[in-house]
Design a protein around this motif. Sequence first.
Motif, PDB file in Angstrom:
ATOM      1  N   ALA A   1       0.834  -1.244   0.028  1.00  0.00           N
ATOM      2  CA  ALA A   1      -0.055  -0.249   0.034  1.00  0.00           C
ATOM      3  C   ALA A   1       0.859   1.106   0.024  1.00  0.00           C
ATOM      4  CB  ALA A   1      -0.877  -0.010   1.320  1.00  0.00           C
ATOM      5  N   ILE A   2       0.568   2.045  -0.873  1.00  0.00           N
ATOM      6  CA  ILE A   2       1.514   3.389  -1.089  1.00  0.00           C
ATOM      7  C   ILE A   2       0.433   4.640  -1.138  1.00  0.00           C
ATOM      8  CG2 ILE A   2       3.108   4.606  -2.570  1.00  0.00           C
ATOM      9  CD1 ILE A   2       4.260   2.009  -3.606  1.00  0.00           C
ATOM     10  N   THR A   3       0.723   5.525  -0.548  1.00  0.00           N
ATOM     11  CA  THR A   3       0.140   6.537  -0.313  1.00  0.00           C
ATOM     12  C   THR A   3       0.838   7.780  -1.146  1.00  0.00           C
ATOM     13  OG1 THR A   3      -0.597   6.131   2.046  1.00  0.00           O
ATOM     14  CG2 THR A   3      -1.035   8.401   1.157  1.00  0.00           C
ATOM     15  N   GLY A   4      -0.341   8.336  -1.920  1.00  0.00           N
ATOM     16  CA  GLY A   4       0.370   9.706  -2.702  1.00  0.00           C
ATOM     17  C   GLY A   4      -0.043  10.970  -1.820  1.00  0.00           C
ATOM     18  N   GLY A   5       0.127  11.947  -2.477  1.00  0.00           N
ATOM     19  CA  GLY A   5      -0.117  13.420  -1.870  1.00  0.00           C
ATOM     20  C   GLY A   5       0.552  14.117  -2.379  1.00  0.00           C
ATOM     21  N   PRO A   6       0.441  15.438  -1.704  1.00  0.00           N
ATOM     22  CA  PRO A   6       1.081  16.967  -2.332  1.00  0.00           C
ATOM     23  C   PRO A   6       2.521  16.982  -1.674  1.00  0.00           C
ATOM     24  CG  PRO A   6      -0.326  17.400  -0.383  1.00  0.00           C
ATOM     25  CD  PRO A   6      -0.635  15.916  -0.722  1.00  0.00           C
ATOM     26  N   VAL A   7       3.297  15.928  -2.146  1.00  0.00           N
ATOM     27  CA  VAL A   7       4.900  15.824  -1.337  1.00  0.00           C
ATOM     28  C   VAL A   7       5.575  16.915  -1.790  1.00  0.00           C
ATOM     29  CG1 VAL A   7       6.572  14.271  -1.068  1.00  0.00           C
ATOM     30  CG2 VAL A   7       4.321  13.408  -1.213  1.00  0.00           C
ATOM     31  N   ALA A   8       5.800  17.520  -2.998  1.00  0.00           N
ATOM     32  CA  ALA A   8       6.890  18.085  -3.433  1.00  0.00           C
ATOM     33  C   ALA A   8       6.512  19.589  -2.885  1.00  0.00           C
ATOM     34  CB  ALA A   8       6.828  18.284  -4.768  1.00  0.00           C
ATOM     35  N   SER A   9       5.510  20.020  -2.825  1.00  0.00           N
ATOM     36  CA  SER A   9       5.133  21.355  -2.177  1.00  0.00           C
ATOM     37  C   SER A   9       5.584  21.373  -0.636  1.00  0.00           C
ATOM     38  CB  SER A   9       3.624  21.848  -2.325  1.00  0.00           C
ATOM     39  OG  SER A   9       2.823  20.810  -1.848  1.00  0.00           O
ATOM     40  N   GLN A  10       5.064  20.263   0.007  1.00  0.00           N
ATOM     41  CA  GLN A  10       5.482  20.389   1.511  1.00  0.00           C
ATOM     42  C   GLN A  10       7.039  20.052   1.514  1.00  0.00           C
ATOM     43  OE1 GLN A  10       2.574  18.707   4.165  1.00  0.00           O
ATOM     44  NE2 GLN A  10       4.216  17.746   5.596  1.00  0.00           N
TER      45      GLN A  10
END
Length: 577
Positions: free
Chosen positions: A235-244
Amino acid sequence: MSSSVAGVLAVALLVAALWITYRPFGDYMYRVFTSKRHLRVERAVYRLTGVNPEAGQRWPVYARGVLAFSLVSVLLLYLLQRVQAYLPLDLGFHGVAPPLAWNTAVSFTTNTNWQAYSGESTLGHLVQMAGLAVQNFASAAVGIAVAIALVRGLARRRAATTQAATAGGRGDFPLGGGSGTGDELGNFWVDLTRAVIRILLPISVLAAIVLVAGGAIQNLHGVRIVDTLAGGHQAITGGPVASQEAIKELGTNGGGFYNVNSAHPFENPTSWTNLVEIYLLLVIAFSLPRTFGRLVGDRRQGLAIVSVMAALAIASFAVGATFQALHHGTVPTAVGAATEGTETRFGVPNSSLFASATTLTSTGAVNSFHDSYTSLGGATLLFNMMLGEVAPGGTGSGLYGMLVLAVVTVFVAGLMIGRTPEYLGKRIGSREIRFAALYFLTTPTLVLLGTGIAMGLPGERAGMLNSGAHGLSEVLYAFTSAANNNGSAFAGITVNTTWYNTALGLTMLFGRLLPLLFVLGMAGSFARQQPVPATVGTLPTHRPQFAGMLAAVALIIVALTFFPALALGPLAEGIHA
């Protein structure tokens, strides 16, 4: 190319990039905090919040603004986590438990970003964006604002003039708009707004684009099940990673979107993005001394401060990398390096560089497992934080920490020659030294008291993965990280307990707010003073002699305060090994 050569080249490239940035970025921040013009979006913020941007503030009012903003931020972030299950983009996660919600709220508000949870399995996207990321901007801006307030106090040349005086030279300069009496330090709300809108936000946008180009992800995906090479499922979660990730490094915050932080390929995909992230977490802190030099009207003062920062930082990396190379044991000797807990795409040198940078600043982001470092390599990381994170330190906090050290250094030099000490034309008397003493006593008190209590409680000792000297190092590291608002962890202990969440939360809160109050008190004391003309007996504070004294005082304070604890922990472990 050998790993040692690659490490040297990485350091050289990083130094070159920071040196190229030092002057233009420092000058830009000088213009940001001396401009009398308010941007349209800033005026909208002031109208919305009821702030009069033309009103100056003396240090008690400025301090009340810092405290009120910080405490309200803690409350709002706590509530956001508790009601997470009722918010959009919650990813099916429940509300965060009260002790952990308290700890996390304090952590991100104080620029610590200590994480007693796994981000991808605890917080939904809305809480990550509207809660944690917002505090990444706000807490960094608070540090910058307080640093600028201290510089204004030092730069005051007249005690009953208006802020409308023309900027330049060693005279008064605008406080970002408005007028008032000469002992005012500016307007906290103006400084906070400008730091976010004119400095942190635009650079973060550019940095996020660069990280996306390097392979960091930026989406609103939820949990996805993927097939692994071994034929299993994950299970892999995506998200707004680069901005954070961008503001996490730029604001010396350090809180990772994922549990493994900057070791995760979604946060830090390649060796070149690794260098970009190290550059981001150093650039503001290394450029602020130039801003300081411009504000006090003597660029040489800024060069003296940044030279000490750079010397301590390079020495730290050299020592840390050397201890990682002086490995022992069968497996490290066989592979030629202490590679346990290190990402293969970074290697030992780039991991050591990242670890040194993140502990010399108040960032706390990690791309390797600090608990797996050699005993003396881990001791170096501890020492970096115990130094007060002034080389170059956190966003804003590094500069004001170094300036407090400079005040102590001038005072010590004055005692040696029998002369009343002065720094930048301001006398250093008993009031200023009391503020400086309280500043430097706060962190050791919190670290040693918290570590002692934790080691004295059987239940908390039971949560330690390791016993003996290494177990003490894990606990000592946790409280050192919390009190210095760093946020990195040795790991090896279970900290998501009611006691640790409460104790570390209080440590982070007091470790942030008390020093801020002492710095602002010192700034107000300096601002009220009439300038003292320089004489032949005045100690020059821009020469190499003073820079050497400043570095020595920083090292001596740490040695006298923390050596017994280090001797019982990592040093004992290193000798035994």
